[in-house]
Design an enzyme around this catalytic site. Structure first.
Site, short mmCIF file in Angstrom:
data_model
loop_
_atom_site.label_atom_id
_atom_site.label_comp_id
_atom_site.label_asym_id
_atom_site.label_seq_id
_atom_site.Cartn_x
_atom_site.Cartn_y
_atom_site.Cartn_z
N CYS A 96 -0.98 3.43 -6.40
CA CYS A 96 -1.90 2.86 -5.40
C CYS A 96 -2.12 1.43 -5.85
O CYS A 96 -2.39 1.19 -7.04
CB CYS A 96 -3.22 3.62 -5.38
SG CYS A 96 -4.54 2.78 -4.46
N THR A 97 -1.98 0.49 -4.94
CA THR A 97 -2.01 -0.92 -5.35
C THR A 97 -3.39 -1.37 -5.82
O THR A 97 -3.51 -2.43 -6.45
CB THR A 97 -1.52 -1.83 -4.20
OG1 THR A 97 -2.23 -1.48 -3.00
CG2 THR A 97 -0.03 -1.65 -3.97
N CYS B 18 0.86 -1.19 0.00
CA CYS B 18 0.00 0.00 0.00
C CYS B 18 0.90 1.24 0.00
O CYS B 18 1.70 1.42 0.93
CB CYS B 18 -0.87 -0.03 1.26
SG CYS B 18 -1.84 1.47 1.50
N1 DGL Z 1 -4.06 0.48 -1.80
C1 DGL Z 1 -3.70 1.70 -1.16
C2 DGL Z 1 -2.44 2.31 -1.79
O1 DGL Z 1 -1.64 1.63 -2.40
C3 DGL Z 1 -4.69 2.76 -0.83
C4 DGL Z 1 -6.16 2.67 -0.88
C5 DGL Z 1 -6.83 3.55 0.19
O2 DGL Z 1 -6.97 3.06 1.30
O3 DGL Z 1 -7.19 4.70 -0.09
O4 DGL Z 1 -2.19 3.48 -1.67
#
Ligand code: DGL
Length: 268
Positions: free
Chosen positions: A189-190, A74
């Site tokens: 963002c993953t 993340c």
């Molecule tokens: N998957 C998360 C990232 O890589 C973020 C998603 C979120 O919670 O807003 O930043």
């Protein structure tokens, strides 16, 4: 230790984009996937609160699962809390996920690069430092998307996404300047690689979309002790944990599709 799992951590399902690469590279490993869905989305949190929240969740995760390594899959969490995690848990190994600004700067021909991320990642000093260090010669536009992570969750859960909404979220990534155009968009963002096809379809012109998932999985592999001589695991022991303790049935089906058994309890 050979049986110690690799732990993946994200606010939701985005870390699965990294886990699927890790599965290919580490077929013999056991995986624990943690979705901090009780706190989703991370993008809107205040920095100090989110940092101490993540450290608090890890107190319990490390104690309970004793992972060989923890992959913070993340960007929003890594850019904020990776240093704090390393400081709080000095004996533990962490791999972070940070915007792939360096490869983008190396690869761009037009010099116009966009970084598509949550509002949290866009405002981080960490992200700005990466640009200063690696992309000083490029024009880097930071695009904070409020809705894309949620759209990706909905798409993966329900199989449907509003293409116009995707188009609107990615539109600010596309710049034209003195006859040059943006040629690289960093997916920072993953969650976003799950929407890659929709992004390609709704983009005003073709660009390279950089997804760092494989590079992160390779980094994790490089830090793990070798597993020579051990039998590959069947994947049967891989689990998913939701901090809400209450993922909906569609999310559970998604996890099963990724070979993860959902634990039905809130304790991380
Ligand atoms: N998957 C998360 C990232 O890589 C973020 C998603 C979120 O919670 O807003 O930043």
């Amino acid at each position: 230790m050979a049986d110690a799992p690799v732990l993946f951590f994200d606010s939701g399902i985005g870390g699965l984009t990294v886990l699927r690469e890790a599965r290919v590279l580490m077929p013999g490993r056991r995986f624990v996937y943690v979705a901090d869905d009780a706190a989703f989305p991370y993008g809107n949190w205040e920095e100090a609160e989110l940092r101490s929240h993540i450290v608090g969740v890890f107190e319990q995760l490390l104690e309970r699962h004793q992972p060989a390594i923890s992959v913070i899959a993340c960007n929003t969490a890594s850019t904020l809390a990776i240093a704090a995690l390393r400081e709080h848990f000095p004996g533990r190994s962490f791999v972070g996920t940070v915007p792939a600004i360096k490869p983008a700067a190396e690869r761009t021909r037009s010099g116009l690069v966009s970084v598509l991320a949550t509002p949290g990642t866009v405002k981080r000093q960490y992200t700005r430092d990466l640009i200063r260090e690696w992309a000083a010669k490029c024009h880097v536009r930071l695009v904070g998307s409020v809705n894309l992570a949620t759209l990706a969750e909905t798409y993966m859960r329900d199989g449907f996404v509003d293409e116009e909404a995707v188009r609107a979220e990615i539109a600010p990534c596309f710049m034209e300047q003195d006859g040059r155009r943006t040629d690289i968009v960093v997916l920072a963002c993953t969650h976003y690689p799950f929407l890659a096809n929709r992004m390609r379809k709704t983009a005003p012109w073709p660009v390279d979309w950089i997804d760092p998932a494989e590079a992160i999985a390779r980094r994790a592999l490089s830090l793990l002790p070798r597993q020579d001589g051990t039998e590959p695991f069947s994947g049967a022991g891989d689990i998913a944990i939701f901090t809400s303790g209450n993922p909906n049935p569609a999310t559970c089906r998604l996890m099963h599709g990724f070979g993860l058994k959902v634990e039905n309890r809130a304790r991380p």
